[in-house]
Design a protein around this motif. Structure first.
Motif, mmCIF file in Angstrom:
data_model
loop_
_atom_site.group_PDB
_atom_site.id
_atom_site.type_symbol
_atom_site.label_atom_id
_atom_site.label_comp_id
_atom_site.label_asym_id
_atom_site.label_seq_id
_atom_site.Cartn_x
_atom_site.Cartn_y
_atom_site.Cartn_z
ATOM 1 N N LEU A 50 16.018 1.309 11.218
ATOM 2 C CA LEU A 50 15.504 1.865 9.969
ATOM 3 C C LEU A 50 16.350 1.442 8.770
ATOM 4 N N ILE A 51 17.623 1.191 8.995
ATOM 5 C CA ILE A 51 18.480 0.716 7.908
ATOM 6 C C ILE A 51 18.359 -0.799 7.733
ATOM 7 N N GLY A 52 18.445 -1.519 8.831
ATOM 8 C CA GLY A 52 18.524 -2.975 8.750
ATOM 9 C C GLY A 52 17.207 -3.658 8.442
ATOM 10 N N ILE A 53 16.086 -3.143 8.978
ATOM 11 C CA ILE A 53 14.806 -3.829 8.797
ATOM 12 C C ILE A 53 14.371 -3.875 7.332
ATOM 13 N N PRO A 54 14.368 -2.757 6.594
ATOM 14 C CA PRO A 54 13.970 -2.856 5.177
ATOM 15 C C PRO A 54 14.903 -3.738 4.350
ATOM 16 N N LEU A 55 16.209 -3.625 4.594
ATOM 17 C CA LEU A 55 17.148 -4.450 3.838
ATOM 18 C C LEU A 55 16.938 -5.930 4.130
ATOM 19 N N ARG A 98 26.074 -10.460 1.881
ATOM 20 C CA ARG A 98 27.526 -10.335 1.847
ATOM 21 C C ARG A 98 27.961 -8.972 2.383
ATOM 22 N N VAL A 99 27.165 -7.945 2.103
ATOM 23 C CA VAL A 99 27.487 -6.618 2.638
ATOM 24 C C VAL A 99 27.387 -6.619 4.166
ATOM 25 N N THR A 100 26.331 -7.229 4.706
ATOM 26 C CA THR A 100 26.201 -7.291 6.156
ATOM 27 C C THR A 100 27.330 -8.089 6.793
ATOM 28 N N GLU A 101 27.774 -9.128 6.123
ATOM 29 C CA GLU A 101 28.867 -9.937 6.669
ATOM 30 C C GLU A 101 30.169 -9.156 6.709
ATOM 31 N N TRP A 120 22.785 -6.440 12.431
ATOM 32 C CA TRP A 120 22.099 -7.412 13.272
ATOM 33 C C TRP A 120 20.600 -7.400 13.011
ATOM 34 N N TYR A 121 20.045 -6.222 12.761
ATOM 35 C CA TYR A 121 18.618 -6.141 12.435
ATOM 36 C C TYR A 121 18.349 -6.687 11.041
#
Length: 301
Positions: free
Chosen positions: A114-119, A136-139, A175-176
């Protein structure tokens, strides 16, 4: 003028005639023994999770009730998996522990998705500076090993099953985001997306209707494998004292409780470890089967 007899039509295979993915899934289950094994293992764990209190031979001991007179009994007809150092039936604790293990795993994967898919969808579709900032935030999150980041988070929040699940969800969402972002970048220039843009469809409708719907396949495969991975990660946190706390029937905690007696009472740790192994194996095998099912290159014409 005489009518010409037409040759008989070939018989139609009922499996190949199956509707869409259901027919292909049936074919995969019938032809791939490993996929069938994975599905069978998952069904077994689901049955234990839903009906555990009625299946367990000693349900009260599964929830933590002790029996001093039965401490450290080896596997026998009365106790198939033996008893632990407090006289609790190990089989009952494994059965009762299936529900929290699956519950926390499904919740972690759901929160991460729910967090990763929309972003990821927004970053991949919009591109530009927004894509750069979100990636950059995900990295930053991916720069740390997931289990190490979860350990630090639980150490800050306090050891408990809830905090362990929250920490794992924080580690899993990038990862999502990256997976969906890659899919969204490949979809945003497709003709059907360009056609929607050309007739004035706003982005807030294009993203869920055309981008997210076409990203569900890889997300489903990834989520299936991740459920097993989270079971292992949650068990690892419990093993080092940062997950579920006694007397919870957590599989990782049960392995930790028996590690000091592994050479004399091996069953205390061996059977909970086997439960983790079987669950992770089942979800990995099913994830591989789903990948083969939804991969167009795997579909038999």
């Amino acid at each position: 003028m005489t009518a010409t007899a037409l040759p008989p039509l070939p018989p139609i295979d009922s499996v190949s005639r199956g509707h869409g993915a259901l027919g292909r899934f049936t074919r995969v289950m019938r032809t791939d023994r490993l996929a069938a094994l994975g599905l069978a293992l998952i069904l077994l764990v689901l049955i234990l999770a839903f009906f555990g209190p009625w299946i367990a031979p000693f349900p009260a001991q599964g929830y933590g009730e002790t029996s001093v007179g039965n401490r450290g009994l080896a596997p026998s007809a009365a106790h198939w998996f033996g008893t632990d150092q407090l006289g609790r039936d190990i089989l009952s604790r494994i059965i009762i522990g299936a529900r929290p293990a699956l519950t926390i795993s499904v919740l972690v994967v759901a929160i991460a998705a729910l967090i990763g898919i929309p972003l990821g969808a927004i970053a991949g579709y919009r591109g530009g500076w927004l894509d750069e900032v979100l990636m950059r935030v995900t990295e930053v999150f991916q720069a740390f090993p997931p289990l190490l980041l979860a350990m630090v988070t639980v150490a800050i929040l306090g050891p408990s099953l809830t905090n362990a699940g929250l920490a794992l969800a924080i580690c899993w969402w990038p990862w999502y985001a990256r997976l969906v972002r890659a899919e969204a970048r490949s979809l945003r220039d497709r003709p059907f997306v360009e056609a929607a843009r050309s007739i004035g469809v706003p982005a807030w409708r294009i993203v869920p209707r055309h981008i997210l719907r076409n990203c569900l396949t890889p997300v489903l495969v990834q989520a299936t494998v991740d459920i097993g991975s989270v079971v292992l990660a949650a068990g690892s946190l419990a093993f080092i004292g940062l997950g579920a706390q006694p007397p919870s029937p957590d599989w990782g905690l049960m392995v930790a409780e028996g590690r000091g007696q592994i050479f004399t009472h091996w069953w205390i740790s061996a059977f909970p470890g086997l439960a983790i192994f079987v669950t992770v194996l089942g979800f990995n095998l099913l994830g591989d089967a789903l990948r083969d099912l939804f991969d167009p290159r795997q579909v038999k014409r």
